[in-house]
Write a protein that holds these residues in place. Structure first.
Motif, mmCIF file in Angstrom:
data_model
loop_
_atom_site.group_PDB
_atom_site.id
_atom_site.type_symbol
_atom_site.label_atom_id
_atom_site.label_comp_id
_atom_site.label_asym_id
_atom_site.label_seq_id
_atom_site.Cartn_x
_atom_site.Cartn_y
_atom_site.Cartn_z
ATOM 1 N N PRO A 114 15.503 5.656 9.527
ATOM 2 C CA PRO A 114 14.177 5.049 9.411
ATOM 3 C C PRO A 114 13.816 4.113 10.561
ATOM 4 O O PRO A 114 12.680 4.113 11.024
ATOM 5 N N GLY A 115 14.766 3.337 11.037
ATOM 6 C CA GLY A 115 14.484 2.382 12.110
ATOM 7 C C GLY A 115 14.272 3.008 13.468
ATOM 8 O O GLY A 115 13.767 2.363 14.379
ATOM 9 N N LYS A 116 14.629 4.273 13.605
ATOM 10 C CA LYS A 116 14.508 4.946 14.899
ATOM 11 C C LYS A 116 13.539 6.119 14.881
ATOM 12 O O LYS A 116 13.298 6.741 15.910
ATOM 13 N N THR A 117 12.990 6.434 13.728
ATOM 14 C CA THR A 117 12.078 7.564 13.598
ATOM 15 C C THR A 117 10.643 7.104 13.844
ATOM 16 O O THR A 117 10.169 6.170 13.197
ATOM 17 N N ALA A 118 9.967 7.758 14.763
ATOM 18 C CA ALA A 118 8.580 7.407 15.088
ATOM 19 C C ALA A 118 7.647 7.872 13.972
ATOM 20 O O ALA A 118 7.807 8.982 13.439
ATOM 21 N N VAL A 119 6.683 7.040 13.620
ATOM 22 C CA VAL A 119 5.683 7.388 12.612
ATOM 23 C C VAL A 119 4.996 8.694 12.999
ATOM 24 O O VAL A 119 4.767 9.562 12.150
ATOM 25 N N SER A 120 4.698 8.869 14.266
ATOM 26 C CA SER A 120 4.004 10.081 14.720
ATOM 27 C C SER A 120 4.805 11.350 14.445
ATOM 28 O O SER A 120 4.227 12.432 14.335
ATOM 29 N N PHE B 295 0.103 7.940 7.270
ATOM 30 C CA PHE B 295 1.520 7.745 6.998
ATOM 31 C C PHE B 295 1.639 7.232 5.573
ATOM 32 O O PHE B 295 1.073 6.202 5.227
ATOM 33 N N SER B 296 2.352 7.973 4.726
ATOM 34 C CA SER B 296 2.422 7.628 3.307
ATOM 35 C C SER B 296 3.855 7.522 2.812
ATOM 36 O O SER B 296 4.803 7.942 3.484
ATOM 37 N N GLU B 297 3.977 6.971 1.608
ATOM 38 C CA GLU B 297 5.288 6.905 0.965
ATOM 39 C C GLU B 297 5.871 8.302 0.816
ATOM 40 O O GLU B 297 7.069 8.509 0.973
ATOM 41 N N ARG B 298 5.035 9.257 0.536
ATOM 42 C CA ARG B 298 5.492 10.650 0.410
ATOM 43 C C ARG B 298 6.079 11.145 1.729
ATOM 44 O O ARG B 298 7.085 11.859 1.741
ATOM 45 N N ASP B 299 5.464 10.760 2.842
ATOM 46 C CA ASP B 299 6.006 11.130 4.157
ATOM 47 C C ASP B 299 7.397 10.526 4.346
ATOM 48 O O ASP B 299 8.299 11.178 4.885
ATOM 49 N N VAL B 300 7.570 9.288 3.891
ATOM 50 C CA VAL B 300 8.871 8.631 4.013
ATOM 51 C C VAL B 300 9.921 9.412 3.232
ATOM 52 O O VAL B 300 10.990 9.738 3.752
ATOM 53 N N VAL B 301 9.603 9.750 1.995
ATOM 54 C CA VAL B 301 10.566 10.449 1.143
ATOM 55 C C VAL B 301 10.841 11.866 1.655
ATOM 56 O O VAL B 301 11.990 12.257 1.838
ATOM 57 N N CYS B 302 9.770 12.635 1.880
ATOM 58 C CA CYS B 302 9.939 14.046 2.224
ATOM 59 C C CYS B 302 10.353 14.296 3.668
ATOM 60 O O CYS B 302 11.051 15.268 3.956
ATOM 61 N N ARG B 303 9.918 13.442 4.569
ATOM 62 C CA ARG B 303 10.155 13.724 5.984
ATOM 63 C C ARG B 303 11.177 12.805 6.646
ATOM 64 O O ARG B 303 11.581 13.058 7.767
ATOM 65 N N VAL B 304 11.540 11.736 5.966
ATOM 66 C CA VAL B 304 12.551 10.834 6.525
ATOM 67 C C VAL B 304 13.814 10.879 5.662
ATOM 68 O O VAL B 304 14.870 11.290 6.124
ATOM 69 N N VAL C 258 0.845 -1.188 0.000
ATOM 70 C CA VAL C 258 0.000 0.000 0.000
ATOM 71 C C VAL C 258 0.888 1.247 0.000
ATOM 72 O O VAL C 258 2.041 1.204 0.414
ATOM 73 N N SER C 259 0.333 2.351 -0.455
ATOM 74 C CA SER C 259 1.109 3.592 -0.502
ATOM 75 C C SER C 259 0.888 4.456 0.727
ATOM 76 O O SER C 259 1.609 5.436 0.931
ATOM 77 N N ALA C 260 -0.102 4.106 1.535
ATOM 78 C CA ALA C 260 -0.379 4.875 2.748
ATOM 79 C C ALA C 260 -1.189 4.022 3.713
ATOM 80 O O ALA C 260 -1.836 3.058 3.315
ATOM 81 N N ALA C 261 -1.147 4.425 4.975
ATOM 82 C CA ALA C 261 -1.908 3.710 6.000
ATOM 83 C C ALA C 261 -2.424 4.705 7.032
ATOM 84 O O ALA C 261 -1.753 5.691 7.350
ATOM 85 N N PRO C 262 -3.610 4.442 7.559
ATOM 86 C CA PRO C 262 -4.120 5.307 8.627
ATOM 87 C C PRO C 262 -3.319 5.074 9.904
ATOM 88 O O PRO C 262 -2.853 3.957 10.160
ATOM 89 N N VAL C 263 -3.144 6.128 10.682
ATOM 90 C CA VAL C 263 -2.476 6.014 11.978
ATOM 91 C C VAL C 263 -3.559 6.186 13.036
ATOM 92 O O VAL C 263 -4.209 7.226 13.113
ATOM 93 N N ILE C 264 -3.749 5.140 13.833
ATOM 94 C CA ILE C 264 -4.815 5.106 14.830
ATOM 95 C C ILE C 264 -4.195 5.126 16.221
ATOM 96 O O ILE C 264 -3.250 4.387 16.495
#
Length: 120
Positions: free
Chosen positions: A38-44, A22-31, A7-13
């Motif tokens: 990546p292994g230490k960065t919280a999704v939140s 949380f989306s692929e775009r968040d991974v690219v732009c914010r990580v 999937v390209s994104a997932a809801p954060v509950i």
């Protein structure tokens, strides 16, 4: 998690409440661009908080208008306060996307085109 579920994104509950996407775009732009581990960065810390949402009974036209207005490609779909899936612009047939203004009064329930949360 995104790649594992194809999937390209997932809801954060959190506490049964949608708090972000949380989306692929968040991974690219914010990580990746910030060179965060990546292994230490919280999704939140890198998710898109308080996303625009639609209800299950929202028409496709209304959903597409929300996407265009909010400049987003994905919308969490809500039923009785719960996120039941994600609607992507890719889920909407291209002919419908191109001509959607003609169908403004045709309510089409999102339950027919929405992927359930956590599924591809």
């Amino acid at each position: 998690m995104l790649a594992d579920n194809n999937v390209s994104a997932a809801p954060v509950i959190d506490a049964a409440r949608l708090v972000g996407v949380f989306s692929e775009r968040d991974v690219v732009c914010r990580v990746v661009l910030r060179q965060l581990p990546p292994g230490k960065t919280a999704v939140s810390d890198v998710m898109t908080p308080e996303p625009i949402t639609v209800r299950e009974e929202t028409s496709l036209v209304q959903a597409m208008e929300q996407m265009l207005r909010g400049r987003v490609r994905l919308l969490p779909v809500i039923r009785a306060g719960d996120c039941i899936g994600m609607l992507s612009m890719q889920d909407i047939p291209s002919d419908y996307r191109l001509q959607f203004s003609r169908y403004d009064t045709a309510p089409v329930a999102l339950q027919h085109v929405t992927r359930r949360a956590g599924t591809g």
